[in-house]
Motif scaffolding. Structure first.
Motif, PDB file in Angstrom:
ATOM      1  N   ASN A  39      -9.925  -6.768  -6.786  1.00 15.87           N
ATOM      2  CA  ASN A  39     -10.021  -7.229  -5.404  1.00 15.87           C
ATOM      3  C   ASN A  39      -8.860  -6.610  -4.644  1.00 15.87           C
ATOM      4  OD1 ASN A  39     -10.327  -8.531  -2.977  1.00 15.87           O
ATOM      5  ND2 ASN A  39      -9.713 -10.529  -3.726  1.00 15.87           N
ATOM      6  N   GLY A  99      -8.649  -6.518  -1.021  1.00 14.35           N
ATOM      7  CA  GLY A  99      -8.339  -7.338   0.147  1.00 14.35           C
ATOM      8  C   GLY A  99      -7.762  -6.563   1.326  1.00 14.35           C
ATOM      9  N   ASP A 100      -7.010  -7.296   2.155  1.00  9.68           N
ATOM     10  CA  ASP A 100      -6.414  -6.674   3.340  1.00  9.68           C
ATOM     11  C   ASP A 100      -4.959  -6.293   3.051  1.00  9.68           C
ATOM     12  OD1 ASP A 100      -4.867  -8.979   3.524  1.00  9.68           O
ATOM     13  OD2 ASP A 100      -6.049  -9.855   5.125  1.00  9.68           O
ATOM     14  N   ALA A 101      -4.230  -5.907   4.097  1.00 11.19           N
ATOM     15  CA  ALA A 101      -2.858  -5.414   3.940  1.00 11.19           C
ATOM     16  C   ALA A 101      -1.914  -6.457   3.345  1.00 11.19           C
ATOM     17  CB  ALA A 101      -2.327  -4.936   5.288  1.00 11.19           C
ATOM     18  N   ASP A 102      -2.180  -7.739   3.547  1.00 12.48           N
ATOM     19  CA  ASP A 102      -1.300  -8.797   3.066  1.00 12.48           C
ATOM     20  C   ASP A 102      -1.885  -9.542   1.875  1.00 12.48           C
ATOM     21  OD1 ASP A 102       0.723  -8.300   4.925  1.00 12.48           O
ATOM     22  OD2 ASP A 102      -0.279  -9.502   6.449  1.00 12.48           O
ATOM     23  N   THR A 103      -2.609  -8.826   1.029  1.00 12.80           N
ATOM     24  CA  THR A 103      -3.238  -9.422  -0.147  1.00 12.80           C
ATOM     25  C   THR A 103      -2.739  -8.725  -1.404  1.00 12.80           C
ATOM     26  OG1 THR A 103      -5.244  -9.899   1.109  1.00 12.80           O
ATOM     27  CG2 THR A 103      -5.463  -9.859  -1.283  1.00 12.80           C
TER      28      THR A 103
END
Length: 158
Positions: free
Chosen positions: A130, A132-136
């Motif tokens: 996974n 995800g986005d930049a903060d994952t």
């Protein structure tokens, strides 16, 4: 013992040796898996067998085979962790591996308090990343398809 949290639960992967008792499982060679964000769930569920008979007004149900399900553990991807590497290697095989889940629930008193431990054998059915986005955190979910019983050793004071 009372209720407990999942925090400080440890999950380890063992060998492909076949065991039938907690004592035998305990003697396996265990590799701890670091950075687990979700341990998932596992437990028994019976297949429901249904019979509909023309001479009866009600459906008849029986318990069939039991299935301990699939435990999906989510791990922060860390290829330097030996536990993570063991999971990746195990997923590439067709073999069932032993697993140990140790809770953090030992009694606060006693001569040698011990945590609850669950032992089982499972094939690693999938490995999904996974991003995800930049903060994952990048994580990997491993699906542990449990094959056979889950053996529970309850927490104890000795």
């Amino acid at each position: 013992m009372g209720i407990t949290a999942t925090a400080k639960t440890k999950v380890s992967i063992g060998t492909t040796a076949s065991f039938a008792t907690a004592v035998a499982y305990a003697g396996d060679t265990w590799t701890g898996i670091a950075n687990i964000t979700d341990v998932g769930e596992a437990g028994t569920e019976a297949e429901i067998l249904i019979g509909k008979f023309v001479d009866q007004a009600y459906v008849r149900k029986l318990k069939g085979s039991r299935d301990n399900g699939t435990m999906n553990i989510v791990v922060a991807r860390d290829s330097a962790d030996v536990g993570y590497a063991a999971l990746v290697a195990a997923e590439a095989t067709e073999f069932a591996y032993n697993f140990k889940v140790e809770l953090n629930d030992k009694p606060s008193t006693g001569s040698a308090p011990k945590n609850s431990v669950f032992y089982f054998s499972a094939i690693i059915a999938s490995k999904k990343n996974n991003f995800g986005d930049a903060d994952t955190l990048v994580t990997t979910t491993f699906a542990l398809a449990i094959s056979g019983p889950i053996i529970e050793v309850a927490a104890s004071a000795s």
